[in-house]
Motif scaffolding. Structure first.
Motif, PDB file in Angstrom:
ATOM      1  N   SER A 131       0.836  -1.203   0.000  1.00 15.62           N
ATOM      2  CA  SER A 131       0.000   0.000   0.000  1.00 15.62           C
ATOM      3  C   SER A 131       0.867   1.247   0.000  1.00 15.62           C
ATOM      4  N   ARG A 132       0.460   2.236  -0.757  1.00 14.58           N
ATOM      5  CA  ARG A 132       1.177   3.511  -0.797  1.00 14.58           C
ATOM      6  C   ARG A 132       0.809   4.325   0.441  1.00 14.58           C
ATOM      7  N   VAL A 133       1.812   4.813   1.157  1.00 11.60           N
ATOM      8  CA  VAL A 133       1.622   5.655   2.335  1.00 11.60           C
ATOM      9  C   VAL A 133       2.567   6.850   2.199  1.00 11.60           C
ATOM     10  N   PRO A 134       2.381   7.891   2.976  1.00 12.20           N
ATOM     11  CA  PRO A 134       3.285   9.045   2.881  1.00 12.20           C
ATOM     12  C   PRO A 134       4.754   8.639   3.038  1.00 12.20           C
ATOM     13  N   SER A 163      -2.235   2.665  -7.650  1.00 12.27           N
ATOM     14  CA  SER A 163      -1.828   4.069  -7.770  1.00 12.27           C
ATOM     15  C   SER A 163      -3.047   4.915  -8.141  1.00 12.27           C
ATOM     16  N   ALA A 164      -2.827   6.192  -8.267  1.00 11.95           N
ATOM     17  CA  ALA A 164      -3.942   7.090  -8.571  1.00 11.95           C
ATOM     18  C   ALA A 164      -4.505   6.818  -9.962  1.00 11.95           C
ATOM     19  N   SER A 165      -3.688   6.374 -10.890  1.00 13.52           N
ATOM     20  CA  SER A 165      -4.133   6.173 -12.264  1.00 13.52           C
ATOM     21  C   SER A 165      -4.483   4.715 -12.559  1.00 13.52           C
ATOM     22  N   ALA A 166      -3.592   3.804 -12.206  1.00 10.85           N
ATOM     23  CA  ALA A 166      -3.798   2.392 -12.525  1.00 10.85           C
ATOM     24  C   ALA A 166      -2.871   1.569 -11.630  1.00 10.85           C
ATOM     25  N   PRO A 167      -3.143   0.272 -11.485  1.00 16.46           N
ATOM     26  CA  PRO A 167      -2.244  -0.571 -10.682  1.00 16.46           C
ATOM     27  C   PRO A 167      -0.822  -0.539 -11.240  1.00 16.46           C
ATOM     28  N   GLU A 168       0.157  -0.459 -10.361  1.00 17.46           N
ATOM     29  CA  GLU A 168       1.555  -0.465 -10.776  1.00 17.46           C
ATOM     30  C   GLU A 168       2.279  -1.598 -10.075  1.00 17.46           C
ATOM     31  N   ARG A 169       3.234  -2.153 -10.784  1.00 15.46           N
ATOM     32  CA  ARG A 169       3.975  -3.287 -10.256  1.00 15.46           C
ATOM     33  C   ARG A 169       5.336  -2.833  -9.759  1.00 15.46           C
ATOM     34  N   VAL A 170       5.705  -3.300  -8.560  1.00 15.91           N
ATOM     35  CA  VAL A 170       6.947  -2.846  -7.945  1.00 15.91           C
ATOM     36  C   VAL A 170       7.687  -4.019  -7.313  1.00 15.91           C
ATOM     37  N   LEU A 171       8.969  -3.809  -7.064  1.00 12.79           N
ATOM     38  CA  LEU A 171       9.815  -4.733  -6.325  1.00 12.79           C
ATOM     39  C   LEU A 171      10.205  -4.067  -5.014  1.00 12.79           C
ATOM     40  N   VAL A 172       9.945  -4.763  -3.921  1.00 13.14           N
ATOM     41  CA  VAL A 172      10.160  -4.185  -2.593  1.00 13.14           C
ATOM     42  C   VAL A 172      11.152  -5.046  -1.819  1.00 13.14           C
TER      43      VAL A 172
END
Length: 455
Positions: A131-134, A163-172
């Protein structure tokens, strides 16, 4: 087997020699590793000491920067003795190249102190969320199939966030002390990979440490040239998708070696089993299938290496052929060993039987999506039809045809490919960005139906 199955021309002979020197030791630990459902610590230390987990780690971070055939061949040779050790070298060891492809500052952090690291990955969320957080991201929940996680220093999560526009894929990337290992790896094959679950409890990860999946796996050209250290620059998805073929082929070769050794008479002389037509027929057919599988292995290694040395992306046709060939390689290997298991009878079904262990491990590896015939076939058919089946001047050999693509006429076989079930057919295809090679643990799948040996 010593006269067959020569390594690809580009494989480093010194690395191969290091693996061969340790093979008997790993063979002796294979049963223990299976019982403990993880590689023994001394095996992991041997892999570190011989640079076998840093083969494709970038040279700038202390790795060997080896080429792809060297990684595949090291895994293949180890898997002849212990399939899970081969898997750890090829699949888990391949994650070192992935770690080196992360943004520069992130890679420096992951490789701080040198390349003596185990990088596990997590790509199969059960209830895991990013989840995106500050200021960054919060990771929570459970992920499955994290090979070698008991020995990992870092775990790289692969997932989507809204994301605000569309799902984005990331590596964490997460440190090992930021996750809890949960033991859900109670399986019939590849137990020693220790591909357990992880749980993450609301861990915050700064934005600068999180990488775009597309940027990491895409083209990252540098000024480098030559036959080594190209895995940091080439589009990496097909290289990572193909790491399974080394341990898969080596596991099959190990099973074949064990079966032929079992035919030898205890008191010397000619093995009586060789006077049985059914054994002669079955042994010869399995050997032929194994020889064809080796041709496919060589073809995949050759194509990937040529593109890497040339610092170029694979063409759509090359990618499709690679997917087809590695899936057919798996199919050939399963058939070859299944026939040997049938010929061996009840002796091949004892828990401590080497042949039985290789057969269990092979079925688990062959159930992996990266070698699923059902998932790899559509991409090949699409390019074949788009090219009108044969483009003018196209002289590319079709390795699967050379390996016996006339299987439809082989009515003697009733084998069912683990990837051909209706449930698996609904999964994302190999070219779908949601279906990644870095989901490095073998998936569950049905075992093949009996194969009738010809009489």
């Amino acid at each position: 087997m010593s006269g067959e199955g020569a390594p690809p021309a580009a494989a480093d002979p010194e690395v191969c020699a290091r693996v061969e020197a340790l093979a008997d030791t790993w063979r002796g630990r294979a049963a223990r590793a299976e019982r403990e459902r993880t590689l023994p610590r001394e095996t992991v230390e041997e892999l570190f000491d011989n640079g076998l987990l840093s083969l494709v780690a970038p040279a700038c971070h202390g790795g060997l920067g080896s080429n792809w055939p060297t990684l595949a061949e090291a895994a293949r040779r180890a898997a002849r003795a212990c399939p899970s050790t081969g898997w750890t070298i090829g699949v888990v060891g391949g994650h070192a190249a992935l770690a080196g492809r992360l943004p520069r500052e992130v890679s420096k952090l992951l490789f701080a102190g040198g390349a003596r690291k185990v990088f596990s990955t997590a790509s199969a969320p059960v209830d895991g969320r990013i989840s995106r957080v500050p200021g960054g991201f919060e990771v929570t929940g459970r992920w499955r199939f994290c090979s070698a996680v008991d020995h990992a220093h870092w775990i790289v999560l692969n997932g989507w966030y809204e994301s605000a526009s569309a799902p984005e894929r990331v590596l964490v990337p997460l440190r090992a002390d930021q996750v809890r290992v949960e033991d859900g790896w109670h399986v019939s094959g590849m137990s020693a990979t220790g591909s357990k679950d992880i749980r993450v409890d609301g861990v915050f990860v700064a934005r600068d440490l999180v990488a775009s999946f597309d940027a990491c796996f895409g083209e990252r050209w540098s000024s480098g040239h030559g036959p080594a250290d190209y895995l940091s620059g080439v589009p990496y998805l097909q290289y990572m998708n193909s790491t399974v073929i080394g341990p898969l082929l080596g596991c099959t070769e190990g099973a074949f070696d064990r079966f032929t050794a079992s035919l030898g008479p205890r008191g010397g002389g000619r093995p009586r089993a060789l006077d049985q037509p059914l054994v002669q027929d079955g042994l010869a057919e399995s050997a032929a299938e194994l020889a064809c599988a080796r041709h496919l292995y060589d073809a995949v290694c050759g194509t990937l290496h040529a593109a890497g040395v040339g610092r170029r992306a694979l063409t759509p046709r090359e990618s499709a052929v690679i997917g087809r060939d590695r899936a057919y390689l798996a199919r050939l290997c399963v058939r070859a060993v299944h026939r040997l298991v049938q010929l061996a009878g009840t002796a091949a079904h004892h828990d401590e039987s080497t042949l039985a262990r290789h057969w269990r491990d092979l079925q688990m590896m062959a159930a992996h999506r990266d070698v699923s015939w059902a998932l790899n076939l559509p991409a090949y058919v699409a390019v074949a039809l788009a090219a009108g089946d044969a483009e003018p001047g196209d002289t590319e050999p079709t390795a699967a045809a050379e390996a016996g693509e006339t299987e439809a006429r082989a009515t003697e076989s009733t084998a069912t490919d683990p990837g051909s079930t209706e449930a698996r057919a609904t999964e994302p295809t190999a070219t779908d960005p949601r279906n990644t090679a870095d989901e490095d643990a073998p998936e569950h799948g049905p075992t093949p139906a009996p194969v009738r040996a010809r009489r």
